[in-house]
Design a protein around this motif. Structure first.
Motif: not given
Length: 335
Positions: A238, A313, A327
């Motif tokens: 992410l 995240a 995210l």
């Protein structure tokens, strides 16, 4: 997909480490804190019930519980709706899921919709402790025009009802908490889902289990190693996506909210990812492992905290074995 608001609910009864020692477990505050970093956790069960029965019969716990999953879901949902400035009439779909539903059927989402008087489709999507991010992954992957303006995602987790309070290895971990999120595929909100991921390894399906009429069990060391590895990988993926989207972004990347299994696991993930203390958010030390609601309740509790930064995240793992991530990035609507 936009995130408009989050809400949470934790029942009022608190299990302290001292209480666990008082009921006869061979443990104390030092032993628990050193190993899992948890000092308190909430429960829907009366403390006297736990003291007298150690929760030997999970069917008895269902009857003794002060709240149903539908009720804790209702309370968390009302908080989310109030934060978003919306009402139950705005909700066009309810999605729920977690580790220990009250019933096999109807869907937990149907019970929550009933409690809120929401007249809309209601379905469950379960991936154990990774349910929240798995739900966001599927919703974000759907055609926006096929979805209603607002979707309520609820994760009612009252799993102390399936904990054996004579088993030191499991009862020090679990706490009860419920999260609720209001999403929209088209109406802008303060956060936007910019990337999701979902993975699974069914060869580990027997490593974390809750039988229909039994207690929670897990292969602790193997599951922890898996959780650290996959949560680390998920966050790094992410973060890479976040940094690649704009070369001018600071290398520190998004804040981290991991699966709230235990604090020592989270600290290991933090070390491996190099996330600074100021950008690592958690509540497991006070709330215990709240399953699928753990990570979203952390975000909910810090909803108005500017220290979250412009991106967060979520990296979670669960029975199955599964892992998932989301995210979130702030929008101008949240400025």
């Amino acid at each position: 997909m936009f995130l408009h608001a989050l809400g949470h609910f934790h029942p009022e009864n608190i299990i302290t480490n001292a209480f666990l020692q008082e009921i006869g477990l061979e443990t104390d505050d030092t032993w628990i804190v050193e190993r899992v970093g948890i000092r308190t956790r909430h429960t829907v069960l009366p403390l006297e019930y736990i003291r007298e029965t150690r929760n030997r019969d999970v069917r008895g716990a269902q009857e003794a519980a002060l709240y149903s999953n539908a009720e804790t879901g209702r309370r968390a949902a009302l908080m989310a709706l109030e934060r978003a400035g919306r009402g139950v009439k705005d909700v066009g779909m309810v999605v729920a899921g977690g580790c220990s539903p009250d019933e096999c059927i109807p869907a937990e989402a149907c019970r929550i919709a009933e409690a809120l008087n929401i007249d809309a489709p209601a379905v469950d999507l379960n991936a154990a402790c990774s349910s929240f991010c798995a739900q966001l992954h599927f919703l974000d992957s759907m055609k926006p025009e096929r979805l209603p303006d607002f979707i309520l995602v609820v994760n009612p987790e009252n799993s102390t009802r399936v904990v054996d309070y004579s088993d030191r290895s499991s009862c020090v971990l679990w706490g009860d908490g419920t999260s609720a999120a209001l999403l929209s595929p088209r109406v802008p909100g303060p956060w936007r889902i910019t990337h999701t991921l979902l993975g699974g390894d069914p060869s580990g399906a027997d490593k974390v289990k809750v039988p229909r009429f039994g207690h929670f069990t897990q292969q602790g060391s193997a599951v922890q190693a898996f959780a650290i590895k996959r949560a680390t990988e998920t966050f790094l993926t992410l973060r890479e996506h976040y940094l690649a989207a704009s070369p001018g972004r600071t290398p520190e990347g998004p804040s981290l909210i991991g699966h709230q299994a235990n604090l020592r696991m989270l600290e290991s993930v933090q070390r491996r990812t190099g996330v600074a203390d100021a950008r690592h958010f958690f509540n497991v030390d006070r709330r215990g492992n709240c399953g699928a609601s753990g990570a979203p309740t952390v975000l909910s509790e810090n909803w108005d905290d500017p220290r979250l930064g412009d991106a967060v995240a979520l990296a979670v793992v669960g029975s199955g074995l599964t892992w998932a991530g989301t995210l979130l990035e702030r929008t101008t609507a949240g400025a």
